[in-house]
Design an enzyme around this catalytic site. Structure first.
Site, PDB file in Angstrom:
ATOM      1  N   ASP A  13       0.828  -1.207   0.000  1.00 30.80           N
ATOM      2  CA  ASP A  13       0.000   0.000   0.000  1.00 30.80           C
ATOM      3  C   ASP A  13       0.867   1.263   0.000  1.00 30.80           C
ATOM      4  O   ASP A  13       0.355   2.377  -0.105  1.00 30.80           O
ATOM      5  CB  ASP A  13      -0.992   0.010   1.161  1.00 30.80           C
ATOM      6  CG  ASP A  13      -0.338  -0.100   2.525  1.00 30.80           C
ATOM      7  OD1 ASP A  13       0.901  -0.122   2.604  1.00 30.80           O
ATOM      8  OD2 ASP A  13      -1.083  -0.163   3.525  1.00 30.80           O
ATOM      9  N   SER A  14       2.173   1.076   0.039  1.00 31.58           N
ATOM     10  CA  SER A  14       3.120   2.175  -0.158  1.00 31.58           C
ATOM     11  C   SER A  14       2.913   2.826  -1.519  1.00 31.58           C
ATOM     12  O   SER A  14       3.357   3.951  -1.757  1.00 31.58           O
ATOM     13  CB  SER A  14       4.565   1.669  -0.036  1.00 31.58           C
ATOM     14  OG  SER A  14       4.772   0.526  -0.853  1.00 31.58           O
ATOM     15  N   ASP A  69      -1.014  -6.139  -0.021  1.00 35.81           N
ATOM     16  CA  ASP A  69      -1.371  -5.480   1.235  1.00 35.81           C
ATOM     17  C   ASP A  69      -2.876  -5.268   1.334  1.00 35.81           C
ATOM     18  O   ASP A  69      -3.511  -4.833   0.376  1.00 35.81           O
ATOM     19  CB  ASP A  69      -0.701  -4.097   1.318  1.00 35.81           C
ATOM     20  CG  ASP A  69       0.556  -4.108   2.170  1.00 35.81           C
ATOM     21  OD1 ASP A  69       0.683  -4.995   3.040  1.00 35.81           O
ATOM     22  OD2 ASP A  69       1.407  -3.228   1.970  1.00 35.81           O
ATOM     23  N   LYS A 113      -1.344  -9.371   3.162  1.00 34.33           N
ATOM     24  CA  LYS A 113      -0.573  -8.940   4.333  1.00 34.33           C
ATOM     25  C   LYS A 113      -1.406  -8.009   5.195  1.00 34.33           C
ATOM     26  O   LYS A 113      -2.051  -7.095   4.692  1.00 34.33           O
ATOM     27  CB  LYS A 113       0.734  -8.241   3.927  1.00 34.33           C
ATOM     28  CG  LYS A 113       1.572  -7.799   5.143  1.00 34.33           C
ATOM     29  CD  LYS A 113       2.982  -7.395   4.738  1.00 34.33           C
ATOM     30  CE  LYS A 113       3.046  -6.036   4.095  1.00 34.33           C
ATOM     31  NZ  LYS A 113       2.668  -4.933   5.040  1.00 34.33           N
ATOM     32  N   GLU A 132      -1.325  -5.605   8.861  1.00 34.22           N
ATOM     33  CA  GLU A 132      -0.492  -4.950   9.870  1.00 34.22           C
ATOM     34  C   GLU A 132      -1.101  -5.109  11.252  1.00 34.22           C
ATOM     35  O   GLU A 132      -2.299  -4.887  11.435  1.00 34.22           O
ATOM     36  CB  GLU A 132      -0.353  -3.454   9.572  1.00 34.22           C
ATOM     37  CG  GLU A 132       0.486  -3.125   8.365  1.00 34.22           C
ATOM     38  CD  GLU A 132       0.686  -1.619   8.212  1.00 34.22           C
ATOM     39  OE1 GLU A 132       0.420  -0.861   9.166  1.00 34.22           O
ATOM     40  OE2 GLU A 132       1.104  -1.206   7.120  1.00 34.22           O
ATOM     41  N   GLU A 175       9.298  -4.168  10.754  1.00 34.10           N
ATOM     42  CA  GLU A 175       9.707  -2.867  10.221  1.00 34.10           C
ATOM     43  C   GLU A 175      10.300  -1.959  11.288  1.00 34.10           C
ATOM     44  O   GLU A 175       9.702  -1.723  12.334  1.00 34.10           O
ATOM     45  CB  GLU A 175       8.529  -2.160   9.550  1.00 34.10           C
ATOM     46  CG  GLU A 175       8.924  -0.817   8.941  1.00 34.10           C
ATOM     47  CD  GLU A 175       7.895  -0.225   8.003  1.00 34.10           C
ATOM     48  OE1 GLU A 175       8.146   0.873   7.472  1.00 34.10           O
ATOM     49  OE2 GLU A 175       6.842  -0.861   7.784  1.00 34.10           O
TER      50      GLU A 175
END
Length: 247
Positions: free
Chosen positions: A43-44, A82, A111, A113, A177
């Site tokens: 999602d970056s 993501d 993925k 978070e 991270e």
């Protein structure tokens, strides 16, 4: 050219370094696919491609669009997409959205978070047949302070517990991270699944970077990123030469 599977990723734990990069487009997917074990459609892309201020602005439709493209052109690597911000706030919402992403992109995994707070959601997805990669430490979707994590006892304890919870929930790998080296090392030893670092030391089982960062295309470069080129400068020079010739 053999397809990388989740089983092969799991078997690399403590044996062979896992190589990962992000990709959002056909060209980068094709190149990364030659060399990487895992390609993350991160999602970056919201910040890197669309100029958004945070990853929170990314919609699931955008992730599906880029996920489709990458999966179409990545034939070997394991493709992970993501899950965007607030698309996995409950078991039912997470399953509905993750199933949609898997179905429409044909990616290999999603993925999520978070740690202890979403462990039950991860387990629910895994039990439903959706492979999940975890993400602990600095969490871009929820962090307001983008600084190195794990400097104090409280942070170290919480992040370690998060990683263990995610591993126990059934995630096949965990991205760590921006945490202190000693914590990354401890997490890698404490969980049975591979750990993939981004600014989290050499002690992880693999490494990932945002491709645009390491190619020198981004405007913002975290301290831990090694720039392997300065493509922004090269492109600038090419465009300048082109315009000069046309004129």
């Amino acid at each position: 050219m053999q397809k990388i599977t989740i089983k092969k990723i799991l078997n690399k734990k403590n044996k062979n370094p896992i190589t990962c990069l992000t990709a959002y487009s056909k060209t980068i997917a094709q190149i990364a696919d030659k060399y990487c074990d895992i390609i993350l459609v991160g999602d970056s892309l919201g910040m890197v491609l669309h100029g958004m201020k945070t990853t929170r602005e990314v919609k699931i439709e955008t992730m599906i669009l880029h996920g489709k493209t990458v999966k179409n052109f990545a034939k070997k690597s394991l493709v992970v997409v993501d899950m965007p911000y607030r698309t996995y706030t409950s078991k039912s919402i997470a399953y509905k959205n993750a199933n949609k992403v898997i179905k429409l992109t044909r990616c290999d995994a999603v993925k999520l978070e978070g740690g202890k707070k979403i462990a039950k959601i991860i387990k629910y997805l895994v039990d439903k047949g959706i492979p999940v990669m975890g993400h602990v430490g600095l969490l871009p979707q929820s962090s307001i302070n983008f600084k190195l994590k794990g400097k104090n006892f409280f942070q170290r304890k919480n992040i370690l517990q998060d990683a263990i919870a995610v591993s126990n929930a059934g995630a096949f790998a965990i991205v760590i991270e921006c945490v202190v080296e000693s914590l990354a090392k401890k997490i890698a030893k404490s969980v049975s699944v591979p750990t993939i670092g981004i600014g989290a030391s050499k002690y992880c089982d693999g490494q990932i970077l945002v491709t645009d960062d390491m190619l020198g295309l981004s405007d913002f470069f975290p301290k831990f990123v090694k720039k392997y080129s300065n493509l922004k400068k090269i492109i600038d020079k090419c465009v300048k030469s082109y315009v000069k010739e046309v004129k």
